[in-house]
Write an enzyme that holds these catalytic residues in place. Sequence first.
Site, mmCIF file in Angstrom:
data_model
loop_
_atom_site.group_PDB
_atom_site.id
_atom_site.type_symbol
_atom_site.label_atom_id
_atom_site.label_comp_id
_atom_site.label_asym_id
_atom_site.label_seq_id
_atom_site.Cartn_x
_atom_site.Cartn_y
_atom_site.Cartn_z
ATOM 1 N N HIS A 57 58.793 4.390 61.237
ATOM 2 C CA HIS A 57 59.901 5.209 61.309
ATOM 3 C C HIS A 57 61.257 4.987 61.436
ATOM 4 C CE1 HIS A 57 59.147 4.787 65.488
ATOM 5 N NE2 HIS A 57 60.323 5.059 65.770
ATOM 6 N N ALA A 58 62.359 5.630 61.230
ATOM 7 C CA ALA A 58 63.707 5.237 61.556
ATOM 8 C C ALA A 58 63.841 6.439 62.449
ATOM 9 C CB ALA A 58 64.595 5.270 60.192
#
Length: 133
Positions: A50-51
Amino acid sequence: MELCRLLNFTEKGDERGKLVIVEGNQDVPFEIKRLFYIYGSDRDVVRGKHANRDSEFVLINVSGTSKVMVTDGKEKQIIELTKPRQGVYLPKLVWKEMYDFSPDSVLLCLASTHYDSNEYIRDYDDFLKMDLK
């Protein structure tokens, strides 16, 4: 990717052992609002994926080793965390994947924000479509 950089922390020690010092707004470039750690992951497990829109992180392997793959969608970097006195700074809007955990790995994560599931980008294709500056 120059934004993801290794940090070396102060280490003190004598015959009793070692002590590593990490202070927010000094050793890491933000006020620490949250910390969590990852342990018990097998070598073939991939964490993260994820970011974050708003959170910055510093990752430190306080025990064992692991690898961190980061990308801004253009450049890719792999960082090996092998020393408890060293961490990697991850700014906002960087995709991260942690993997290749040693059996004794404890990966400490320091965050600049409290947890908010809405600021996570969990689909890599959506991340690539964002206007990343």
